[in-house]
Design an enzyme around this catalytic site. Sequence first.
Site, mmCIF file in Angstrom:
data_model
loop_
_atom_site.group_PDB
_atom_site.id
_atom_site.type_symbol
_atom_site.label_atom_id
_atom_site.label_comp_id
_atom_site.label_asym_id
_atom_site.label_seq_id
_atom_site.Cartn_x
_atom_site.Cartn_y
_atom_site.Cartn_z
ATOM 1 N N GLU A 85 0.829 -1.209 0.000
ATOM 2 C CA GLU A 85 0.000 0.000 0.000
ATOM 3 C C GLU A 85 0.860 1.255 0.000
ATOM 4 O O GLU A 85 2.060 1.191 0.308
ATOM 5 C CB GLU A 85 -0.938 0.001 1.208
ATOM 6 N N LYS A 118 -3.349 -1.961 15.633
ATOM 7 C CA LYS A 118 -2.902 -1.141 16.771
ATOM 8 C C LYS A 118 -4.004 -1.091 17.814
ATOM 9 O O LYS A 118 -5.182 -1.046 17.483
ATOM 10 C CB LYS A 118 -2.618 0.279 16.295
HETATM 11 N N1 PSU Z 1 -2.848 1.464 10.775
HETATM 12 C C1 PSU Z 1 -1.528 1.601 10.931
HETATM 13 N N2 PSU Z 1 -0.815 2.233 9.970
HETATM 14 C C2 PSU Z 1 -1.414 2.749 8.837
HETATM 15 C C3 PSU Z 1 -2.821 2.582 8.684
HETATM 16 C C4 PSU Z 1 -3.494 1.932 9.670
HETATM 17 O O1 PSU Z 1 -0.989 1.161 11.921
HETATM 18 O O2 PSU Z 1 -0.734 3.353 8.002
HETATM 19 C C5 PSU Z 1 -3.497 3.096 7.436
HETATM 20 C C6 PSU Z 1 -3.745 1.938 6.459
HETATM 21 O O3 PSU Z 1 -3.604 2.420 5.144
HETATM 22 C C7 PSU Z 1 -5.193 1.583 6.737
HETATM 23 C C8 PSU Z 1 -5.772 2.940 7.022
HETATM 24 O O4 PSU Z 1 -5.839 0.949 5.655
HETATM 25 O O5 PSU Z 1 -4.778 3.611 7.767
HETATM 26 C C9 PSU Z 1 -7.063 2.855 7.782
HETATM 27 O O6 PSU Z 1 -7.645 4.113 7.866
HETATM 28 P P1 PSU Z 1 -9.145 4.258 8.361
HETATM 29 O O7 PSU Z 1 -9.119 3.893 9.809
HETATM 30 O O8 PSU Z 1 -9.464 5.696 8.140
HETATM 31 O O9 PSU Z 1 -9.963 3.344 7.529
#
Ligand code: PSU
Length: 305
Positions: free
Chosen positions: A27, A161
Amino acid sequence: MNIEAYLSVAPEIAEAVKAGKPVVALESTILSHGMPYPENWEFSHRVEEIIRGEGAIPATTAIIGGKLKIGLTSSELELMCKDPTVGKVSRRDVAVYLATGKTGATTVATTMMLAEMAGIKIFATGGIGGVHRGAETTFDISADLQELASTGVAVVCAGAKSLLDIAKTLEYLETMGVPVLGMNTEDFPAFYCRRSGHKVDASIPDAATAARIMKTKWDLGLKGGFVIANPIPEEYELDFDEMEAVITKALEAAKEENIHGKDTTPFLLDHIKNYTKGVSLASNLQLAYNNARTAAKIAIEYSKL
Ligand code: PSU
Ligand code: MN
């Protein structure tokens, strides 16, 4: 449907997919919104080298110039790492970014979408999005979970996390029929920590077993992907209680500054990083490298089936 008009797959990757060779998707939100420059730039190259070193082909994804890009050039990687205007693109943003020519970084959800369009079955990242703490009032549930329910790609990650509600995240995945496999672990990992205190569905001993389970699910025509949870290597693990304190502080800051929607995850990640003075970044890099290695091994086993 006319996906071909938008899809731009690097020739090396297109050939590899066609020949059934191992390919691992990556990604770009982790680059644009998950790590600072220049560490992200070093990471973007190193993670690809690691996948190549294992014998698979890396495929970093992004939306650039009205195209869904699978496989980025060095200057495209630099753009994703350096340009502060690069947006975070989840499923609902894809058409907007494509049609308006905006540069967008792919999340877990959109990387899965692009990987599936390009015929790639395995994807390595750091952590998945999930059900946020307090979701019972905010409704904040990452689109990553819905994507795992519907798109046929296996995501190798270090769990989630604990800024998320891990118990609720696992419940959601269960409801949606997404297998959560633990790589040599019974316990779902919590990103910086090897254990969250919550169980995976099945502990698997090796890459070959992961590949067999993936093939079986998709042979049956069952839709959706996998979470393959791979704990951070012991030497880089951080203390659970210390991280909990940091995460609580970040969550309070987000509340105070009234952060909502797609800004929430990047805001929390940024604050965690600042509070831990880069220790968390070093762990983040190492767990992502470890996931890339494991994903490459699974891709290789899968290509033999
Ligand atoms: N969690 C992490 N590092 C990240 C992300 C999540 O520890 O970089 C990023 C990933 O790209 C994940 C996104 O798909 O955040 C999720 O965002 P949201 O909670 O807005 O869906
Ligand atoms: Mn959200």
